[in-house]
Write an enzyme that holds these catalytic residues in place. Sequence first.
Site, PDB file in Angstrom:
ATOM      1  N   HIS A 306      35.230  39.255-102.199  1.00  0.00           N
ATOM      2  CA  HIS A 306      34.931  40.086-103.356  1.00  0.00           C
ATOM      3  C   HIS A 306      36.181  40.202-104.201  1.00  0.00           C
ATOM      4  O   HIS A 306      37.273  40.271-103.670  1.00  0.00           O
ATOM      5  CB  HIS A 306      34.469  41.487-102.912  1.00  0.00           C
ATOM      6  CG  HIS A 306      33.755  42.223-103.986  1.00  0.00           C
ATOM      7  ND1 HIS A 306      34.417  42.952-104.940  1.00  0.00           N
ATOM      8  CD2 HIS A 306      32.436  42.312-104.272  1.00  0.00           C
ATOM      9  CE1 HIS A 306      33.529  43.460-105.768  1.00  0.00           C
ATOM     10  NE2 HIS A 306      32.324  43.094-105.390  1.00  0.00           N
ATOM     11  N   ASP A 364      25.756  41.299-100.477  1.00  0.00           N
ATOM     12  CA  ASP A 364      24.752  40.243-100.615  1.00  0.00           C
ATOM     13  C   ASP A 364      24.503  39.494 -99.325  1.00  0.00           C
ATOM     14  O   ASP A 364      23.483  38.829 -99.174  1.00  0.00           O
ATOM     15  CB  ASP A 364      25.187  39.254-101.699  1.00  0.00           C
ATOM     16  CG  ASP A 364      25.167  39.908-103.056  1.00  0.00           C
ATOM     17  OD1 ASP A 364      24.229  40.678-103.294  1.00  0.00           O
ATOM     18  OD2 ASP A 364      26.084  39.678-103.846  1.00  0.00           O
TER      19      ASP A 364
END
Length: 429
Positions: A306, A364
């Site tokens: 991320h 996700d």
Amino acid sequence: MTANSATVKVGDKSVDLPVKAGSIGPSVIDIGKLYAQTGMFTFDPGFTSTASTESQITYIDGDEGVLLYRGYPIEQLAEHGDFLETCYLLLYGELPTASQKADFVYRVTRHTMVHEQMARFFQGFRRDAHPMSVMVASVGALAAFYHDSTDISDENQRMVASMRMIAKMPTLAAMAFKYSIGQPFVFPKNDLDYAANFLHMCFAVPCEEYKVNPVLARALDRIFILHADHEQNASTSTVRLAGSSGANPFACIAAGIACLWGPAHGGANEAALKMLGEIGTVDNIPKYIAKAKDKNDPFRLMGFGHRVYKNYDPRAKIMQKTTHDVLNELGVKDDPLLDVALELERIALHDDYFIEKKLYPNIDFYSGITLKAMGFPTSMFTVLFAVARTVGWIAQWKEMIEDPSQKIGRPRQLYTGAPRRDYLPSTNR
Ligand code: CMC
């Protein structure tokens, strides 16, 4: 104590720049006058060191794995709150009282239907169109249907547009899904709550009764809370940039949906599930880990890493538990994808490459498995993300429009193309 100015030295010239402190998090150096004072721009492709705005909505501490909506930790909101309450919080800054909540739920619920002409608009798409393309188009088209809420200078019109989008997004998303599988559209049912109504519009058919499973509805509501906002990410920055020119709110949200579609952003849940399917079995994991580490191989472990979180994504922790709740409820005991996911997570968390680069599973990684178990095809995953993120986009857009110092976003560049040259007729080139 933080400094209240920073000095930049350019050649033999020193320039003092103001430092601004936030309520928490890093301070910023205000470079607004840098060009006027030095004739230079700053250069930060990907905005890795640039705060594009001031905001009071969402705070992330990526090193500590903290996510706060208006100061409230995401864990508390996901555990005790619900999605519409979270919407109110993001839009208005405070959790609603009981009567404020009832009024808000009533207002959202009264906007769930879409203009009947929209149904015909859908018929123009191919049945195999990706539902995200249908979402970009249909949300943009709302501006053509609701002329009475496109004047951004009118506070009441801004509010009505906001309610309309929060309310109609699940209806449009369910219509995109139904259209893709050749089933009739199901009208919203206003006695159901937000997530339950969405499940009903997606999975009910006119020929039999559909009872919404409350465990799945609660899980979906939680997924919506987790995705509701994430400060200045790519799609939110897109919404702000589009809105900075004064574009109508429906067009701005359509721009956000388009940006969200990409696999490095909202499309990662679809990509993560595809990847788990491609890996197939636990024995194949080492091969894929090696590919992810190979500098000459473009393969990345989707659902890992991320831009901001250099720690466990707090949303991923909640999502992992939600995944188990859903799989237990549905009696999914041996899901090969889940086996691959859990083993991949275990290996990656112990592998030096992932540890050194601080690559942890992100939200996700788990959301795809959960949504698949609920019955959604992979092509719908990013659509569900868009449904949830709509409130975040709107809250950020509203904050920007209501800021008296707001001006059009207009980044500059470092030009590396040809210097001035003269046109030659084609015969002389
Ligand atoms: N698998 C393997 N290596 C990776 C991965 C990954 N998923 N992510 C980053 N790296 C490596 C990358 O190769 C680079 O190595 P090096 O320093 O040797 O060049 C290093 O880690 C830093 O990567 P980066 O691309 O500079 O980092 P970034 O902050 O620009 O990218 C990211 C963040 C999310 C785009 C990236 O981690 C990625 O592509 N992840 C997979 C896609 C994904 O899961 N996206 C969902 C993000 S969360 C949902 C959302 O907010 O939309």
